[in-house]
Design a protein around this motif. Structure first.
Motif: not given
Length: 445
Positions: A129-147
């Motif tokens: 499981h990896a960060t999708h695209g560039n979702l690497n900020n304070h919103i993107g990191v939580p969304l990555t984990l919850l995905a």
């Protein structure tokens, strides 16, 4: 910031997440069964769209304004701050995992390195499981984990930042047990306040490891003295030279090299689809971490050779008229310099050198360094003997007094010029920040 575990509303959120089909923060993409978080920004207020999220099929909504909650409506969960709730849920969810969680940051090459690590790990694991695209900020990191609804074999969490304390927050959310900083370069100079600020900000990932996980590994390329300096007290895995394999044993061209693994075995020459010394470093990072997480040297070598970049990053495109190296997703002085030097090497063959063209787009978020940085990059392009065009107001100002550069104020102006005066038979580098949208030139080149 983080909600208490015994907070009744947080427990409602946990239960709603377990029953949901996923998480959404955008009613335009919300779907049946999702848990909606009403986030706020400078130009939007998700609370105003909570009802629309329910109409779209969301099972529950997390809001932080009670005025938007209808009477006797149990699908609303009221919290002090919806973003804090999202981040808290992501940390709670991640804490259920026992798998390796790789936290990575750096000034340049994060997304490319993340994709390389993923392709290497997929040779040994079925669920990476990896960060999708560039979702690497304070919103993107939580969304990555919850995905990741179920625990993966390995998770790779990319962390981006524009200022200090941001990486510290992301590390607290993702709680990595493996860490890597790709490099320290001159990116987001405005927010970080200079190069020392960048080192401090990116170094927050290592600070987290030292404070919370001192027995877990961090990976450090030996060619980066700043990273070597801030990692001396950590359990570090060094790589990048003959004393610390894996390392590049010979570079035959910008695309072709051989490497040696920790076993002492030599691999290659292999030909890769991402050129340049900077990308060879990214590849060695991916291999070093991949080997640590179960990949074999032979599998890792094959994986990086097969990797093909996407998303306008070091991506070769052949058009009817030219051959383009498209790297228009991000740009800063360090990545610009690396791209120009690599492109010069790629086109150094006598048959190509007279056809080498660079089209450079403005670099963003440089603050007081803006003028000097753009002038420096143009001087380098001229010094390398590249036919140079620039796009954007910053480069437009920097091009004054540099007759070798043909500047355009924006991308539409450049498109009009190349439509009227087309380039043919050229090798063209397009490098610029995402905001300049240089990829729009592809259709006229």
């Amino acid at each position: 910031m983080f909600l208490e575990e015994n907070d009744p509303q947080f427990q409602r959120i946990q239960l709603a997440f377990k029953k949901s089909t996923g998480v959404s923060t955008d009613t335009r993409t919300a779907s049946n069964g999702q848990l909606f978080f009403a986030l706020k920004g400078e130009n939007f207020n998700g609370n105003l769209y909570a009802a629309k999220a329910l109409q779209a099929g969301c099972s529950a909504v997390v809001v932080d304004e009670d005025a938007c909650i209808p009477e006797r409506e149990e699908r609303y969960i009221l919290v002090p701050n919806a973003l804090d709730a999202l981040q808290s849920l992501a940390r709670w969810h991640r804490r259920k995992w026992t798998c390796p969680v790789i936290g990575m940051t750096g000034s340049n090459g994060k997304t490319t390195t993340k994709e390389l690590i993923k392709c290497v790990l997929e040779t040994a694991h079925s669920n990476v499981h990896a960060t999708h695209g560039n979702l690497n900020n304070h919103i993107g990191v939580p969304l990555t984990l919850l995905a990741a609804r179920n625990e993966p074999d390995v998770a790779i969490i990319e962390m981006g930042a524009n200022a200090q304390k941001e990486i510290a927050l992301l590390a607290q959310i993702a709680e990595p047990n493996i860490a890597v900083i790709t490099n320290i370069g001159r990116a987001h100079l405005e927010g970080f306040g200079g190069e020392e600020g960048i080192l401090k900000g990116k170094g927050e990932l290592f600070d987290y490891m030292l404070r919370e996980r001192p027995e877990d590994p961090v990976f450090v390329h030996v060619a980066h003295p700043k990273l070597m300096g801030i990692s001396v007290d950590l359990k570090r895995h060094l790589y990048g030279d003959a004393g610390h394999p894996p390392f590049i044993s010979s570079a035959l061209s910008e695309h072709t090299f051989a490497w040696t693994g920790p076993s002492g075995a030599d691999h290659g020459p292999i030909e890769v689809n991402i050129p340049g010394n900077h990308n060879r470093e990214n590849i060695m990072t991916a291999i070093a971490i991949g080997l640590h997480c179960g990949a074999t040297e032979a599998e890792a070598s094959r994986a990086v050779a097969e990797y093909t970049p996407t998303n306008n990053r070091s991506q070769w495109t052949v058009t009817e008229h030219n051959r383009l190296l498209l790297d228009a997703y991000n740009a800063n002085p360090s990545s610009m310099q690396a791209a120009l030097n690599s492109f010069k090497q790629l086109t150094s063959d006598a048959a190509l050198s007279t056809d080498a063209v660079c089209i450079l787009g403005d670099m963003a978020e440089l603050g007081s360094f803006t003028a000097s940085a753009h002038e420096e990059i143009l001087d380098l392009a001229i010094e390398l003997g590249l036919r140079t065009y620039s796009v954007g107001p910053c480069f437009l100002r920097a091009a004054q007094g540099r007759p070798a550069v043909q500047p355009f104020p924006d991308t539409p102006s450049a498109m009009a010029h190349f439509t009227d005066t087309p380039l043919t038979g050229k090798q063209i580098l397009l490098k610029g920040s995402r905001s300049i949208a240089l990829e729009g030139l592809v259709e006229v080149l």
